[in-house]
Design an enzyme around this catalytic site. Sequence first.
Site, mmCIF file in Angstrom:
data_model
loop_
_atom_site.group_PDB
_atom_site.id
_atom_site.type_symbol
_atom_site.label_atom_id
_atom_site.label_comp_id
_atom_site.label_asym_id
_atom_site.label_seq_id
_atom_site.Cartn_x
_atom_site.Cartn_y
_atom_site.Cartn_z
ATOM 1 N N CYS A 173 0.422 -0.033 -9.166
ATOM 2 C CA CYS A 173 1.615 0.471 -8.467
ATOM 3 C C CYS A 173 2.794 0.605 -9.410
ATOM 4 O O CYS A 173 3.623 1.488 -9.240
ATOM 5 C CB CYS A 173 1.970 -0.437 -7.299
ATOM 6 S SG CYS A 173 2.238 -2.142 -7.807
ATOM 7 N N VAL A 201 1.018 4.679 5.433
ATOM 8 C CA VAL A 201 0.601 3.537 6.256
ATOM 9 C C VAL A 201 1.782 2.572 6.439
ATOM 10 O O VAL A 201 1.917 1.950 7.498
ATOM 11 C CB VAL A 201 -0.634 2.840 5.643
ATOM 12 C CG1 VAL A 201 -1.013 1.607 6.450
ATOM 13 C CG2 VAL A 201 -1.810 3.806 5.586
ATOM 14 N N GLY A 202 2.647 2.503 5.443
ATOM 15 C CA GLY A 202 3.844 1.663 5.581
ATOM 16 C C GLY A 202 4.635 2.031 6.828
ATOM 17 O O GLY A 202 5.131 1.157 7.550
ATOM 18 N N GLY A 221 0.833 -1.200 0.000
ATOM 19 C CA GLY A 221 0.000 0.000 0.000
ATOM 20 C C GLY A 221 0.864 1.245 0.000
ATOM 21 O O GLY A 221 2.008 1.204 -0.465
ATOM 22 N N ASN A 222 0.324 2.310 0.542
ATOM 23 C CA ASN A 222 1.064 3.582 0.462
ATOM 24 C C ASN A 222 2.082 3.718 1.599
ATOM 25 O O ASN A 222 1.988 3.049 2.631
ATOM 26 C CB ASN A 222 0.085 4.761 0.427
ATOM 27 C CG ASN A 222 -0.638 4.920 1.752
ATOM 28 O OD1 ASN A 222 -0.072 5.389 2.738
ATOM 29 N ND2 ASN A 222 -1.893 4.483 1.800
ATOM 30 N N GLU A 258 5.673 -3.296 0.462
ATOM 31 C CA GLU A 258 5.543 -3.136 -0.993
ATOM 32 C C GLU A 258 4.823 -1.810 -1.212
ATOM 33 O O GLU A 258 3.594 -1.735 -1.093
ATOM 34 C CB GLU A 258 4.748 -4.302 -1.588
ATOM 35 C CG GLU A 258 5.436 -5.654 -1.464
ATOM 36 C CD GLU A 258 6.592 -5.833 -2.451
ATOM 37 O OE1 GLU A 258 6.681 -5.040 -3.409
ATOM 38 O OE2 GLU A 258 7.398 -6.754 -2.255
HETATM 39 P P1 NAD Z 1 -5.449 0.945 0.800
HETATM 40 O O1 NAD Z 1 -6.124 2.243 1.098
HETATM 41 O O2 NAD Z 1 -6.267 -0.233 0.451
HETATM 42 O O3 NAD Z 1 -4.508 0.622 2.027
HETATM 43 C C1 NAD Z 1 -3.706 -0.522 2.072
HETATM 44 C C2 NAD Z 1 -3.997 -1.293 3.341
HETATM 45 O O4 NAD Z 1 -3.643 -0.499 4.463
HETATM 46 C C3 NAD Z 1 -5.477 -1.643 3.507
HETATM 47 O O5 NAD Z 1 -5.611 -2.987 3.884
HETATM 48 C C4 NAD Z 1 -5.953 -0.687 4.581
HETATM 49 O O6 NAD Z 1 -6.985 -1.212 5.375
HETATM 50 C C5 NAD Z 1 -4.693 -0.505 5.414
HETATM 51 N N1 NAD Z 1 -4.715 0.782 6.114
HETATM 52 C C6 NAD Z 1 -5.141 1.973 5.624
HETATM 53 N N2 NAD Z 1 -4.990 2.943 6.561
HETATM 54 C C7 NAD Z 1 -4.430 2.362 7.643
HETATM 55 C C8 NAD Z 1 -4.008 2.830 8.928
HETATM 56 N N3 NAD Z 1 -4.128 4.108 9.280
HETATM 57 N N4 NAD Z 1 -3.469 1.944 9.785
HETATM 58 C C9 NAD Z 1 -3.340 0.650 9.444
HETATM 59 N N5 NAD Z 1 -3.706 0.150 8.241
HETATM 60 C C10 NAD Z 1 -4.250 0.975 7.360
HETATM 61 O O7 NAD Z 1 -4.444 1.091 -0.424
HETATM 62 P P2 NAD Z 1 -3.533 2.321 -0.789
HETATM 63 O O8 NAD Z 1 -2.486 2.517 0.241
HETATM 64 O O9 NAD Z 1 -4.331 3.482 -1.246
HETATM 65 O O10 NAD Z 1 -2.854 1.662 -2.084
HETATM 66 C C11 NAD Z 1 -2.298 2.442 -3.036
HETATM 67 C C12 NAD Z 1 -0.800 2.584 -2.802
HETATM 68 O O11 NAD Z 1 -0.224 1.295 -2.725
HETATM 69 C C13 NAD Z 1 -0.085 3.272 -3.914
HETATM 70 O O12 NAD Z 1 0.926 4.073 -3.367
HETATM 71 C C14 NAD Z 1 0.527 2.138 -4.702
HETATM 72 O O13 NAD Z 1 1.638 2.484 -5.460
HETATM 73 C C15 NAD Z 1 0.859 1.194 -3.613
HETATM 74 N N6 NAD Z 1 0.891 -0.149 -4.131
HETATM 75 C C16 NAD Z 1 2.063 -0.808 -4.127
HETATM 76 C C17 NAD Z 1 2.118 -2.086 -4.657
HETATM 77 C C18 NAD Z 1 3.370 -2.874 -4.681
HETATM 78 O O14 NAD Z 1 3.290 -4.062 -4.946
HETATM 79 N N7 NAD Z 1 4.522 -2.302 -4.409
HETATM 80 C C19 NAD Z 1 0.974 -2.665 -5.170
HETATM 81 C C20 NAD Z 1 -0.212 -1.944 -5.136
HETATM 82 C C21 NAD Z 1 -0.243 -0.692 -4.610
#
Ligand code: NAD
Length: 464
Positions: free
Chosen positions: A251, A199-200, A195-196, A217
Amino acid sequence: MSVTGSVNDEIADTVGGLRATFATGLTGPVEWRKRQLKALRRLLIDHEDVFAEALRADLAKGATESHVMELGYLVREIDHTLRHLDRWLRPARSAVPLSLMPSRASTVYEPLGTVLVISPWNYPMNLALAPVIGALAAGNCVVLKPSEVAPTTSAALAEWLPRVLDDRAVAVIEGGVPETTALLAQKFDHIFYTGNGVVGRIVMAAAAKHLTPVTLELGGKSPALVEPGADLATAARRIVWGKFMNAGQTCVAPDYVLAVGRAADDIQPHLVDAIRQMYTAEPKTSKDYGRIINQHHFDRLAPLLDDGRIVIGGQSDRSDKYIAPTVLADVDPDSRVMGEEIFGPILPIVRVPDLDAAIAFITARDKPLALYAFVASEQSKRRVTRETSSGGLTFGVPTAQLGVQGIPFGGVGASGMGRYHGLYSIDTFSHQKSILDKPLRPDTMRLTYPPFTRGKNRILRRLT
Ligand code: NAD
């Protein structure tokens, strides 16, 4: 799982149950692991329609794209794993130094325990299950937390996985921030987050409390570097294909075109042609063109349409979460659209004078998840390879690196840490335990025990 009453207690019970399962050794035998993978494979094949429908409901994904990028992709990942798992898990023997002979040294893969997989919404099947495949193949118990932002797919995973996988070892916990926060308070043996980066950081901070290793990731701005002299018509077609699938919510999509000199102008008509060919002059009616996941992301993206001269596209419809495939020219590197990862169907073109400037542009920014280069010579390839750093580097075709199972997928720096797919998933979800086995007789270690006489000293210095 429905979360009522104390979220924390229910989650603690679930995780505790999985930890107890792991302690019984259920997940260790390779046969158990393969049974899980085969059951998952059957589910994906027999019920492809259920998941394809969920993907259509969440993202308006077409059936072909869902097959190629998600469901069929997962089946291929399982097949690859099943084909090679025995070999991957074989202990690797290593030579031992003369001073330790006779003895045997080896490395074995050991499951980590109970792992947490937190997945995002954009490829909500692929990015949930590809890590689960690796975690199970490596012999772990798994909690999957799918993204609440793709609710239909999340519900489908929660409904179907427990039907086919061993529910003593695998749990799906649906939910958003409260549930994920409660999960992160638990002790896991590995956390795999996609994800982003914001949150990472939350995930990594929570993991630090338990000294839990993480794979992150993440995303970022992946450039498509284009040099004059490259075949711009083909480059444009491939950039359009990689950028606008899933309406740019990928992504590894090319985030922007970094065009050297006149390539910035020359590529524009080719991009226009490619968009028309793939999505027609009216992409809104194309069955192959997706929608923005929700209004929040639509509202984030719509203002970015103003950040350059529109070459094609620019139309949007909030009620339909539609943004046309859009190319922006004359984009200022300091504009908003160049500030953050776009994650939508807007393709800015930034012009730089030469390859030196292109490389300097890339290296001055966060290390991207992917770098795509459409260059005119082998010398340019060598320079880009040597002088830039990115999660992956792909010449000539964006996003396709994901289809090569033998190479790792992961970011570097701001685009993430760790890697997976195939053998790299086994590495991620295992401990590589070293084993040294030295017989007690004869006791060849005598030489190394004090007192160190002059003779021992001489021999030891020669041997070590
Ligand atoms: P998302 O909003 O679905 O969040 C990802 C996960 O984090 C979800 O399961 C969500 O419930 C959890 N989450 C959200 N907020 C949180 C918090 N405050 N505390 C704990 N957990 C929380 O997805 P997203 O982040 O919008 O995804 C898009 C991003 O992910 C982009 O930056 C994209 O580039 C990146 N991405 C990376 C890959 C990769 O393989 N490297 C793949 C897909 C997406």
